[in-house]
Motif scaffolding. Structure first.
Motif, short mmCIF file in Angstrom:
data_model
loop_
_atom_site.label_atom_id
_atom_site.label_comp_id
_atom_site.label_asym_id
_atom_site.label_seq_id
_atom_site.Cartn_x
_atom_site.Cartn_y
_atom_site.Cartn_z
N GLU A 278 0.83 -1.21 0.00
CA GLU A 278 0.00 0.00 0.00
C GLU A 278 0.86 1.25 0.00
O GLU A 278 0.57 2.22 -0.72
CB GLU A 278 -0.91 -0.03 1.22
CG GLU A 278 -2.09 0.92 1.15
CD GLU A 278 -3.04 0.72 2.30
OE1 GLU A 278 -4.26 0.72 2.07
OE2 GLU A 278 -2.56 0.56 3.45
N SER A 280 4.00 1.49 -1.09
CA SER A 280 4.69 1.61 -2.37
C SER A 280 3.75 2.06 -3.48
O SER A 280 4.16 2.75 -4.41
CB SER A 280 5.33 0.26 -2.75
OG SER A 280 4.34 -0.73 -2.92
N ALA A 281 2.46 1.69 -3.37
CA ALA A 281 1.49 2.11 -4.38
C ALA A 281 1.27 3.62 -4.37
O ALA A 281 1.02 4.22 -5.42
CB ALA A 281 0.16 1.39 -4.17
N GLU A 282 1.36 4.22 -3.19
CA GLU A 282 1.17 5.67 -3.09
C GLU A 282 2.25 6.45 -3.84
O GLU A 282 2.04 7.60 -4.23
CB GLU A 282 1.15 6.09 -1.62
CG GLU A 282 0.01 5.48 -0.81
CD GLU A 282 -1.35 5.92 -1.32
OE1 GLU A 282 -1.45 7.02 -1.91
OE2 GLU A 282 -2.32 5.16 -1.12
N ARG A 283 3.41 5.81 -4.05
CA ARG A 283 4.51 6.51 -4.73
C ARG A 283 4.51 6.27 -6.23
O ARG A 283 5.36 6.83 -6.94
CB ARG A 283 5.85 6.05 -4.14
CG ARG A 283 6.02 6.39 -2.67
CD ARG A 283 7.44 6.15 -2.21
NE ARG A 283 7.77 4.73 -2.21
CZ ARG A 283 7.61 3.93 -1.16
NH1 ARG A 283 7.11 4.43 -0.02
NH2 ARG A 283 7.93 2.66 -1.22
N LEU A 284 3.59 5.46 -6.73
CA LEU A 284 3.54 5.19 -8.16
C LEU A 284 2.78 6.29 -8.89
O LEU A 284 1.70 6.71 -8.47
CB LEU A 284 2.85 3.84 -8.41
CG LEU A 284 3.60 2.60 -7.90
CD1 LEU A 284 2.74 1.35 -8.12
CD2 LEU A 284 4.94 2.44 -8.61
N ASP A 286 2.05 5.98 -12.30
CA ASP A 286 1.20 5.33 -13.30
C ASP A 286 -0.09 4.85 -12.65
O ASP A 286 -0.07 4.05 -11.70
CB ASP A 286 1.96 4.16 -13.93
CG ASP A 286 1.16 3.53 -15.06
OD1 ASP A 286 0.70 4.27 -15.94
OD2 ASP A 286 1.00 2.29 -15.04
N ARG A 287 -1.23 5.30 -13.16
CA ARG A 287 -2.51 4.97 -12.54
C ARG A 287 -2.86 3.49 -12.59
O ARG A 287 -3.26 2.91 -11.57
CB ARG A 287 -3.63 5.78 -13.21
CG ARG A 287 -3.80 7.16 -12.61
CD ARG A 287 -5.11 7.77 -13.07
NE ARG A 287 -5.41 8.98 -12.35
CZ ARG A 287 -6.53 9.66 -12.51
NH1 ARG A 287 -7.45 9.23 -13.37
NH2 ARG A 287 -6.75 10.76 -11.82
N ARG A 290 -0.68 1.72 -10.10
CA ARG A 290 -1.08 2.07 -8.74
C ARG A 290 -2.35 1.33 -8.33
O ARG A 290 -2.44 0.81 -7.21
CB ARG A 290 -1.29 3.58 -8.64
CG ARG A 290 -1.69 4.06 -7.26
CD ARG A 290 -1.91 5.55 -7.27
NE ARG A 290 -2.30 6.04 -5.96
CZ ARG A 290 -2.62 7.30 -5.71
NH1 ARG A 290 -2.57 8.21 -6.67
NH2 ARG A 290 -2.98 7.67 -4.50
N ARG A 291 -3.31 1.29 -9.26
CA ARG A 291 -4.56 0.58 -8.97
C ARG A 291 -4.32 -0.91 -8.75
O ARG A 291 -4.91 -1.52 -7.86
CB ARG A 291 -5.56 0.82 -10.11
CG ARG A 291 -6.93 0.25 -9.85
CD ARG A 291 -7.98 0.84 -10.79
NE ARG A 291 -7.57 0.76 -12.17
CZ ARG A 291 -7.26 1.82 -12.93
NH1 ARG A 291 -7.30 3.03 -12.41
NH2 ARG A 291 -6.91 1.67 -14.18
N LEU A 294 -2.71 -1.37 -5.27
CA LEU A 294 -3.69 -1.20 -4.20
C LEU A 294 -4.62 -2.41 -4.12
O LEU A 294 -5.02 -2.82 -3.03
CB LEU A 294 -4.50 0.08 -4.43
CG LEU A 294 -3.76 1.40 -4.20
CD1 LEU A 294 -4.63 2.58 -4.59
CD2 LEU A 294 -3.32 1.53 -2.74
#
Length: 332
Positions: A278, A280-284, A286-287, A290-291, A294
């Motif tokens: 979670e 690491s996803a906040e720092r992506l 690319d949508r 990131r999705r 998450l």
């Protein structure tokens, strides 16, 4: 004559009747668990024994794998066991008229459920502990034992197969299989189709004969071919005297799916991995990526909460079984 019930203010003591009912409930639960485990073991054993992949695999590896799988299904068997035991125990209690005796000595009706609640609570605690490390480890060990047994005996399995093997990324068919002078398996009249996404053929290879070698470290079967014709997408046809082709055994691979890896994690690892993904996803930027990250983190949290919820099932099922046994004594 000793008193069977002596209420203590503010407490619910275990009376002689409670202990007798508790012993009967535990005995029925043990018998039911042994019966369900035995039925599952026999049914689960029929699948690997009936599969062509298991031909040539040592029986000890198959029995060990099924034993680990039996432990892995405890989250389902334990609640059913306690509910069935409670139905039989309380159904007999109601059918024999013992509930009337309980009420006659002044025992509160709600106290009749105390043994079922106690057994359910013990089952809940046991399942919560087992789901942390024992059951995930059993799932991992069971799969690993069978994979190792299949890899060690893959040549024997291929010799017993129905002259074809289908994997996710390739398919092979052959006319005959025999041993050479060194005892190695040789496939004659071999055709191999290699696939890419959407099931499209990426390459086709035909060989008059192919010697099979198994690489257990990479879970690959290596084919040393002779008299080869090969046609790959967007490439010129190849005709060669010899050709070496490595094929992944996805069904046996130790590179398991993400869902399988989640099933092998403990409570603490599930939460820490979910939080790490979670964060690491906040720092992506690319949508879509990131999705996807998450969603992966959410699945880790879902796995954790489902285990916690499943741990409460023994308590609820034991209570439900007791109520069903009391309400429908004649169905016992």
């Amino acid at each position: 004559m000793p008193e069977l019930y002596q209420p203590t203010p503010g407490s619910g003591p275990m009376t002689l009747l409670h202990r007798q009912l508790l012993r009967e409930l535990l005995a029925n639960a043990a018998l039911m668990m042994a019966t369900l485990l035995g039925m599952f073991y026999v049914l689960a054993l029929s699948f690997p024994l009936g599969s062509s992949r298991a031909h040539g695999v040592p029986m000890l590896a198959v029995f060990t794998c099924v034993a680990y799988e039996a432990l892995a299904v405890l989250p389902l068997l334990l609640p059913l066991t306690l509910m069935s035991a409670a139905i039989f125990t309380y159904g007999r209690l109601a059918a024999d008229g013992e509930l009337v005796a309980w009420r006659a000595i002044g025992l509160p009706e709600r106290a009749i459920l105390t043994p079922a609640l106690l057994v359910g609570a013990l089952g809940m605690l046991l399942l919560a502990v087992l789901q942390d490390r024992a059951i995930p480890m059993a799932e991992f060990r069971g799969r690993s034992e069978l994979q190792a047994g299949i890899l060690r005996n893959l040549e024997s399995i291929l010799s017993h197969a129905d002259r074809h093997v289908i994997e996710k990324s390739w398919k092979a068919e052959w006319r005959d299989a025999r041993r050479d002078g060194e005892g190695r398996l040789v496939l004659y009249g071999l055709d191999v189709w290699e696939y890419e996404g959407a099931g499209r053929v990426r390459a086709w290879t035909r060989a008059e004969q192919a010697r099979c070698l198994v690489d257990q470290r990479s879970n690959q079967i290596v084919l040393e071919m002779s008299d080869v014709r090969r046609q790959a997408r967007d490439r010129e046809p190849l005709v060669s005297g010899t050709f070496r082709l490595g094929l992944d055994l996805e069904a046996l691979s130790s590179r398991q799916s993400v869902s399988s890896r989640r099933a092998h994690l403990s409570y603490e690892r599930l939460l820490s991995e979910g939080r790490r993904i979670e964060e690491s996803a906040e720092r992506l930027a690319d949508r879509p990526a990131r999705r996807s990250a998450l969603e992966s983190a959410r699945k880790h949290f879902i796995e954790y909460h489902s285990r916690v919820a499943l741990a409460a099932a023994p308590l609820l099922f034991a209570l439900l079984g007791a109520l069903l046994g009391i309400g429908f004594p004649r169905t016992n």
